[in-house]
Motif scaffolding. Structure first.
Motif, mmCIF file in Angstrom:
data_model
loop_
_atom_site.group_PDB
_atom_site.id
_atom_site.type_symbol
_atom_site.label_atom_id
_atom_site.label_comp_id
_atom_site.label_asym_id
_atom_site.label_seq_id
_atom_site.Cartn_x
_atom_site.Cartn_y
_atom_site.Cartn_z
ATOM 1 N N LEU A 37 0.819 -1.205 0.000
ATOM 2 C CA LEU A 37 0.000 0.000 0.000
ATOM 3 C C LEU A 37 0.856 1.260 0.000
ATOM 4 O O LEU A 37 0.484 2.272 -0.593
ATOM 5 C CB LEU A 37 -0.925 0.010 1.221
ATOM 6 C CG LEU A 37 -2.105 -0.959 1.232
ATOM 7 C CD1 LEU A 37 -2.926 -0.765 2.493
ATOM 8 C CD2 LEU A 37 -2.975 -0.762 0.016
ATOM 9 N N GLU A 38 2.001 1.200 0.668
ATOM 10 C CA GLU A 38 2.838 2.386 0.783
ATOM 11 C C GLU A 38 3.331 2.867 -0.577
ATOM 12 O O GLU A 38 3.689 4.033 -0.736
ATOM 13 C CB GLU A 38 4.023 2.101 1.708
ATOM 14 C CG GLU A 38 3.629 1.769 3.142
ATOM 15 C CD GLU A 38 2.794 2.864 3.782
ATOM 16 O OE1 GLU A 38 3.165 4.045 3.669
ATOM 17 O OE2 GLU A 38 1.753 2.530 4.387
ATOM 18 N N GLY A 39 3.332 1.979 -1.567
ATOM 19 C CA GLY A 39 3.757 2.376 -2.896
ATOM 20 C C GLY A 39 2.828 3.379 -3.544
ATOM 21 O O GLY A 39 3.204 4.072 -4.488
ATOM 22 N N ALA A 40 1.589 3.471 -3.033
ATOM 23 C CA ALA A 40 0.613 4.420 -3.575
ATOM 24 C C ALA A 40 0.543 5.708 -2.764
ATOM 25 O O ALA A 40 -0.185 6.631 -3.131
ATOM 26 C CB ALA A 40 -0.771 3.772 -3.622
ATOM 27 N N LYS A 41 1.297 5.782 -1.686
ATOM 28 C CA LYS A 41 1.189 6.930 -0.773
ATOM 29 C C LYS A 41 1.569 8.242 -1.438
ATOM 30 O O LYS A 41 0.972 9.290 -1.164
ATOM 31 C CB LYS A 41 2.067 6.689 0.454
ATOM 32 C CG LYS A 41 1.949 7.785 1.512
ATOM 33 C CD LYS A 41 2.758 7.441 2.751
ATOM 34 C CE LYS A 41 2.649 8.539 3.802
ATOM 35 N NZ LYS A 41 3.424 8.199 5.029
ATOM 36 N N SER A 42 2.545 8.217 -2.341
ATOM 37 C CA SER A 42 3.011 9.458 -2.962
ATOM 38 C C SER A 42 1.929 10.130 -3.801
ATOM 39 O O SER A 42 1.978 11.336 -4.041
ATOM 40 C CB SER A 42 4.237 9.178 -3.837
ATOM 41 O OG SER A 42 3.915 8.261 -4.874
ATOM 42 N N SER A 43 0.944 9.354 -4.262
ATOM 43 C CA SER A 43 -0.146 9.911 -5.068
ATOM 44 C C SER A 43 -1.419 10.133 -4.263
ATOM 45 O O SER A 43 -2.334 10.818 -4.737
ATOM 46 C CB SER A 43 -0.467 8.978 -6.245
ATOM 47 O OG SER A 43 0.634 8.839 -7.108
ATOM 48 N N ALA A 44 -1.496 9.555 -3.073
ATOM 49 C CA ALA A 44 -2.745 9.563 -2.309
ATOM 50 C C ALA A 44 -2.952 10.856 -1.530
ATOM 51 O O ALA A 44 -1.998 11.505 -1.104
ATOM 52 C CB ALA A 44 -2.771 8.376 -1.354
ATOM 53 N N MET A 74 -5.591 3.403 0.180
ATOM 54 C CA MET A 74 -5.085 4.724 -0.186
ATOM 55 C C MET A 74 -6.027 5.333 -1.220
ATOM 56 O O MET A 74 -6.487 4.636 -2.133
ATOM 57 C CB MET A 74 -3.677 4.624 -0.775
ATOM 58 C CG MET A 74 -2.631 4.100 0.187
ATOM 59 S SD MET A 74 -2.195 5.323 1.442
ATOM 60 C CE MET A 74 -0.778 4.498 2.204
ATOM 61 N N PHE A 75 -6.285 6.645 -1.103
ATOM 62 C CA PHE A 75 -7.246 7.298 -1.997
ATOM 63 C C PHE A 75 -6.642 8.568 -2.585
ATOM 64 O O PHE A 75 -6.120 9.422 -1.872
ATOM 65 C CB PHE A 75 -8.526 7.652 -1.236
ATOM 66 C CG PHE A 75 -9.736 7.784 -2.115
ATOM 67 C CD1 PHE A 75 -10.732 6.826 -2.083
ATOM 68 C CD2 PHE A 75 -9.880 8.858 -2.984
ATOM 69 C CE1 PHE A 75 -11.853 6.934 -2.902
ATOM 70 C CE2 PHE A 75 -10.980 8.980 -3.805
ATOM 71 C CZ PHE A 75 -11.978 8.016 -3.766
ATOM 72 N N ARG A 111 -9.512 5.867 -6.753
ATOM 73 C CA ARG A 111 -9.785 7.200 -7.296
ATOM 74 C C ARG A 111 -11.102 7.152 -8.064
ATOM 75 O O ARG A 111 -11.720 6.099 -8.197
ATOM 76 C CB ARG A 111 -8.643 7.698 -8.184
ATOM 77 C CG ARG A 111 -8.531 7.005 -9.518
ATOM 78 C CD ARG A 111 -7.686 7.807 -10.509
ATOM 79 N NE ARG A 111 -6.302 7.904 -10.109
ATOM 80 C CZ ARG A 111 -5.689 9.058 -9.825
ATOM 81 N NH1 ARG A 111 -6.340 10.193 -9.893
ATOM 82 N NH2 ARG A 111 -4.418 9.080 -9.490
ATOM 83 N N TYR A 112 -11.520 8.298 -8.595
ATOM 84 C CA TYR A 112 -12.818 8.390 -9.263
ATOM 85 C C TYR A 112 -12.779 7.940 -10.717
ATOM 86 O O TYR A 112 -13.833 7.682 -11.303
ATOM 87 C CB TYR A 112 -13.332 9.836 -9.212
ATOM 88 C CG TYR A 112 -13.213 10.487 -7.857
ATOM 89 C CD1 TYR A 112 -13.916 9.997 -6.759
ATOM 90 C CD2 TYR A 112 -12.377 11.583 -7.666
ATOM 91 C CE1 TYR A 112 -13.794 10.585 -5.514
ATOM 92 C CE2 TYR A 112 -12.251 12.181 -6.423
ATOM 93 C CZ TYR A 112 -12.956 11.680 -5.347
ATOM 94 O OH TYR A 112 -12.823 12.266 -4.117
#
Length: 336
Positions: free
Chosen positions: A2-9, A56-57, A76-77
């Motif tokens: 999940l942490e791999g998506a943190k930079s975009s969340a 992550m969102f 995301r949407y």
């Protein structure tokens, strides 16, 4: 992973024992607020039925996670065929206070009433669009199809000036008075496809076809309205969210825990901390009591053959329109 998506969340959402917690990374005006509000309402619709989960969102529109081997899950949407984001309902289902778009239950009622104002045969025979052209090049390009001294593409295209609308009380931006569309619809059944690389002639032909095939055009319009009214009601939005989050939670290979920097979300305190339109929309979209029935039974995923047939049907319908359009312009250029 999940942490791999943190930079975009924009935020991390954790649900543990039926309670929601959020760890914010960066603001997103009001999208994050109403998305989290919607999740709280889901917990009120189906209390105690959601499993523990962590996600992550990203509250921006355009996808950023390309398909590949084990991409980090990011909600995301929007997404597309080249991306791997997990698609979640748009925040405006619970209201878009910034531009005075009411919660979806109320908007849907307005759309239904608005469709009754003018009979199909009495409507103006033009393609109509109103929106903000600054958000995408395709919208900017669309404005070149407006009427000029040289060309009349049978279109009425308008720029939506939200600052002016705000100063005038949003009198001309009621969605119930405008046309709507949704993905998931089928060309020639729910909508008429337009060539993205040749918009203006394509729009003109679409209007000409509709004006000379009034019964078929009316049937398409009625099918689209029926789709929105029956397939996109708010109960189904919550059911989609429920099944999506349940399916996602089953894929997690760890036990979610409450992050040290997270805060608990609560419907009452979240609404009370706001004022004006934001608070009013939250009050209007607040779930008053749990559902008296279980979530709908979701259909199983398409098998490869069925999915191929569905996509091929849509592609064939689009190709049919392109064939008609090409023939129309050939005849037009010959003077027939």
């Amino acid at each position: 992973m999940l942490e791999g998506a943190k930079s975009s969340a924009h935020f991390r959402l954790v649900i543990v024992d039926g309670k929601a917690y959020v760890e914010r990374f960066r603001p997103s005006i009001e999208r994050d607020v109403f998305t989290l509000w919607g999740i709280l309402q889901l917990l009120r619709v189906y209390p105690g039925k959601l499993p523990d989960l962590e996600l992550m969102f990203d509250c921006f529109d355009r996808p950023v996670i390309p398909k590949g081997n084990a991409p980090p899950p990011l909600f995301r949407y929007c997404s597309d065929q080249w991306s791997s984001e997990v698609v979640f309902p748009d925040w405006s289902f619970w209201g878009w206070a910034e531009i005075n778009i009411k919660p979806w239950r109320d908007v849907l009622k307005d759309i239904i009433e608005g469709s009754k104002k003018t009979k199909w045969k009495d409507r103006e025979p033009y393609a109509y669009w109103k929106g903000n052209p600054k958000v995408a090049d395709s919208r900017k390009n669309l404005l070149t199809c407006n009427v000029t001294e040289q060309n009349d593409w049978n279109t009425h295209l308008y720029i939506q000036d939200w600052e002016q609308e705000s100063s005038e009380g949003y009198k001309k931006s009621n969605l119930g008075d405008q046309c709507t569309h949704s993905r998931g619809m089928v060309p020639l059944k729910h909508y008429w496809p337009i060539k993205d690389d040749n918009k203006c002639p394509s729009l003109k032909f679409a209007v000409e076809w509709g004006n000379t095939h009034t019964q078929q055009a009316q049937a398409i319009g009625e099918a689209a309205s029926k789709f929105i009214q029956e397939e996109m009601e708010m109960d189904y939005v919550y059911d989609y969210m429920f099944h999506l989050l349940n399916g996602y939670a089953k894929l997690l290979n760890f036990k979610p825990t409450i992050p040290s920097g997270a805060v608990e979300l609560c419907t009452e305190t979240m609404a009370c901390g706001l004022s004006g339109t934001q608070r009013r929309f939250m009050e209007e979209s607040m779930v008053k009591s749990p559902s008296d029935s279980n979530p709908c039974i979701i259909s199983p995923p398409f098998d490869p053959v069925t999915l191929h047939d569905l996509l091929e049907e849509k592609a064939n319908s689009t190709r049919q329109v392109e064939t008609w359009e090409d023939q129309y312009w050939k005849n037009k250029n010959k003077g027939e």
